[in-house]
Design a protein around this motif. Sequence first.
Motif, mmCIF file in Angstrom:
data_model
loop_
_atom_site.group_PDB
_atom_site.id
_atom_site.type_symbol
_atom_site.label_atom_id
_atom_site.label_comp_id
_atom_site.label_asym_id
_atom_site.label_seq_id
_atom_site.Cartn_x
_atom_site.Cartn_y
_atom_site.Cartn_z
ATOM 1 N N ASN A 77 0.588 -1.053 -0.029
ATOM 2 C CA ASN A 77 -0.036 0.036 -0.116
ATOM 3 C C ASN A 77 0.872 1.214 -0.040
ATOM 4 O O ASN A 77 0.525 2.109 -0.566
ATOM 5 C CB ASN A 77 -1.085 0.082 1.007
ATOM 6 C CG ASN A 77 -1.870 1.240 1.243
ATOM 7 O OD1 ASN A 77 -2.468 1.361 0.007
ATOM 8 N ND2 ASN A 77 -1.912 1.934 2.104
ATOM 9 N N LEU A 78 1.873 1.266 0.831
ATOM 10 C CA LEU A 78 2.804 2.537 0.919
ATOM 11 C C LEU A 78 3.493 2.815 -0.598
ATOM 12 O O LEU A 78 3.493 3.729 -0.853
ATOM 13 C CB LEU A 78 3.968 2.231 1.742
ATOM 14 C CG LEU A 78 3.729 2.374 3.309
ATOM 15 C CD1 LEU A 78 4.794 1.927 4.098
ATOM 16 C CD2 LEU A 78 3.146 3.701 3.741
ATOM 17 N N ILE A 79 3.906 1.627 -1.365
ATOM 18 C CA ILE A 79 4.412 1.883 -2.562
ATOM 19 C C ILE A 79 3.352 2.229 -3.546
ATOM 20 O O ILE A 79 3.486 3.301 -4.241
ATOM 21 C CB ILE A 79 4.929 0.522 -3.006
ATOM 22 C CG1 ILE A 79 6.146 0.280 -2.091
ATOM 23 C CG2 ILE A 79 5.333 0.788 -4.572
ATOM 24 C CD1 ILE A 79 6.801 -1.294 -2.405
ATOM 25 N N CYS A 80 2.069 1.541 -3.436
ATOM 26 C CA CYS A 80 1.013 1.842 -4.549
ATOM 27 C C CYS A 80 0.410 3.461 -4.520
ATOM 28 O O CYS A 80 -0.177 4.107 -5.275
ATOM 29 C CB CYS A 80 -0.061 0.837 -4.711
ATOM 30 S SG CYS A 80 0.548 -0.648 -5.190
ATOM 31 N N LYS A 83 1.568 5.935 -6.516
ATOM 32 C CA LYS A 83 1.117 6.046 -7.968
ATOM 33 C C LYS A 83 -0.312 6.133 -8.104
ATOM 34 O O LYS A 83 -0.574 6.355 -9.480
ATOM 35 C CB LYS A 83 1.541 4.609 -8.425
ATOM 36 C CG LYS A 83 2.996 4.249 -7.973
ATOM 37 C CD LYS A 83 3.956 5.155 -8.829
ATOM 38 C CE LYS A 83 4.108 4.923 -10.241
ATOM 39 N NZ LYS A 83 5.136 5.822 -11.017
ATOM 40 N N GLY A 84 -1.072 6.040 -7.076
ATOM 41 C CA GLY A 84 -2.523 6.256 -7.583
ATOM 42 C C GLY A 84 -3.347 6.221 -6.081
ATOM 43 O O GLY A 84 -2.834 6.288 -5.009
ATOM 44 N N ILE A 85 -4.779 6.290 -6.409
ATOM 45 C CA ILE A 85 -5.532 6.122 -4.945
ATOM 46 C C ILE A 85 -5.821 4.810 -4.840
ATOM 47 O O ILE A 85 -5.912 3.751 -5.569
ATOM 48 C CB ILE A 85 -6.806 6.548 -5.649
ATOM 49 C CG1 ILE A 85 -7.003 8.149 -6.069
ATOM 50 C CG2 ILE A 85 -8.054 6.745 -4.432
ATOM 51 C CD1 ILE A 85 -8.156 8.772 -6.873
ATOM 52 N N THR A 86 -5.461 4.519 -3.524
ATOM 53 C CA THR A 86 -5.465 2.991 -2.811
ATOM 54 C C THR A 86 -6.720 3.000 -1.808
ATOM 55 O O THR A 86 -6.964 3.971 -1.136
ATOM 56 C CB THR A 86 -3.967 2.790 -2.047
ATOM 57 O OG1 THR A 86 -3.868 3.620 -1.029
ATOM 58 C CG2 THR A 86 -3.002 2.783 -3.110
ATOM 59 N N LEU A 87 -7.083 1.950 -1.718
ATOM 60 C CA LEU A 87 -8.079 1.451 -0.715
ATOM 61 C C LEU A 87 -7.444 -0.004 0.120
ATOM 62 O O LEU A 87 -7.217 -0.646 -0.666
ATOM 63 C CB LEU A 87 -9.429 1.155 -1.002
ATOM 64 C CG LEU A 87 -10.430 0.647 0.075
ATOM 65 C CD1 LEU A 87 -10.818 1.945 0.828
ATOM 66 C CD2 LEU A 87 -11.535 0.254 -0.572
ATOM 67 N N CYS A 88 -7.247 0.355 1.487
ATOM 68 C CA CYS A 88 -6.525 -0.864 1.981
ATOM 69 C C CYS A 88 -6.976 -0.919 3.548
ATOM 70 O O CYS A 88 -7.110 -0.025 4.242
ATOM 71 C CB CYS A 88 -4.904 -0.494 1.967
ATOM 72 S SG CYS A 88 -3.852 -1.951 2.815
ATOM 73 N N ASN A 89 -7.146 -2.268 3.796
ATOM 74 C CA ASN A 89 -7.616 -2.468 5.342
ATOM 75 C C ASN A 89 -6.223 -2.604 6.195
ATOM 76 O O ASN A 89 -6.008 -3.698 6.791
ATOM 77 C CB ASN A 89 -8.363 -3.805 5.324
ATOM 78 C CG ASN A 89 -7.780 -5.155 4.807
ATOM 79 O OD1 ASN A 89 -6.737 -4.591 3.984
ATOM 80 N ND2 ASN A 89 -7.971 -6.211 5.356
ATOM 81 N N GLU A 90 -5.788 -1.486 6.379
ATOM 82 C CA GLU A 90 -4.537 -1.428 7.263
ATOM 83 C C GLU A 90 -4.570 -1.597 8.679
ATOM 84 O O GLU A 90 -3.798 -2.107 9.526
ATOM 85 C CB GLU A 90 -3.861 -0.161 7.184
ATOM 86 C CG GLU A 90 -3.256 0.239 5.613
ATOM 87 C CD GLU A 90 -2.331 1.467 5.839
ATOM 88 O OE1 GLU A 90 -1.028 1.495 5.920
ATOM 89 O OE2 GLU A 90 -2.761 2.470 5.373
#
Length: 451
Positions: A77-80, A83-90
């Motif tokens: 997620n940190l990398i992505c 580069k764009g909009i992310t959605l992540c269950n951190e």
Amino acid sequence: MRDDLIKINIIRFYLAVSIGILTKYFLKALGFSATSLPGKIAYAIYPEILRELNKRCKSKILITGTNGKSTTTHLINLICEKKGITLCNESGANMINGIVSTFISKLRNYYDYCIFEVDEGSIKKISNELKPDFVVVTNIFRDQLDRYGEVDLIRNTIFESIANSFALLNGDDPNLNLYNDNKKAFFGLEYQNSIENRNLTLDTQFCPLCGTKLSYEYYTVGHLGKFFCPNCGFRNAEPQFLIRNIKHIGNSYTFVFVDKNSNTLTNFKIKDFGAYQLYNVCAAISTTSVLGINQAEIHEILENFSPKLGRFEEIKLSDKTIIINLVKNPVSLSETLYTISNDNSNKVIVLILNDNYADGRDVSWIWDADFDIISSLKNLTKVYCGGKRKEEILLRLKYTSFRLENCYLIDLRRDIKNILAHNVEKIYFLPTYTALFETRKIILETIQRRK
């Protein structure tokens, strides 16, 4: 009729989102976690909500396996997100309810990357509805046998869940080398971990094809390593992605990441948070490489990367460091203790064992972990035992050579103040899953009161 059905579904979707968000704010106001219940309610109102999420995601990445899911997910997620909009269950809520909670709390019409850690027992249902583009499998170890069963059962469930996705698999795990679809790539380490005076936890010892005992050129973590079957020739698949030339220098690891398909070699440096974490780093770089993200763009992210939410998470308290790390099965506990063995600081350890559903009711796994490492830890003054099954931990310690008079049963909330007051450099808290967030909360609240 079709238009009416579409309108009804739209209404149900936004009703589910609205009530879920209200539930989230209500729970937060009461001081409770809101990582799962809002999603549970929203999912009950609109069971097709993951299909709605599916429409809004350009690239969907699921990370599953026994150990390393959270760290791998966080790093991808940190990398992505650069580069764009992310959605992540951190937050680590990795079942359907947790993923739905993440979606409704960060609602958008479009995401470049949806990156979800997924519980092995939930992967099949989530995959059916979310239709992932990529499935990353970190490893398969024995874990919560009352929930998941033996490794072959969870392996088959994961393989069935990959379906038409592109699979990124740990090629150092014999179980994962059985996957035979063409849409796959393997990653691995070229690294011989030191195993002197260690009791290896080998959850997979026999060839999954012919049943002959596997031979190893070297082990890395548990049954991971460079293996071969002397009878039928079953061995590690050729990895496309490889970490090699691993060097432990001070508080860091340096290594070379190899992408054999593109003939690229990239030098990286990361902080030392356990040699076994190199697999998570390798999985993350491999995934982002497949996504087309240039390795040269992620040097700074890796160099500054620190795990979070109880994965060798560090919290500073005046002149000491508090370290929280989740332990949930024999391999994770053994590798954690082995990592601590490389730390010569004055320290105490707090082991916290629960047997709630999410931990696994059966706690006999602690007898398979290499507790003997505790006896050899330098400058370890005390070991505290907490949680619902703290007596079981104390009994397990009795069968090591660590001095039992330096082991204590505790109630964490009652005794935390005295534990944090210890005149040591490091305090290691090693909780099981359901104890993790409570432990972290108690520590942070206690530190806040001291300010």
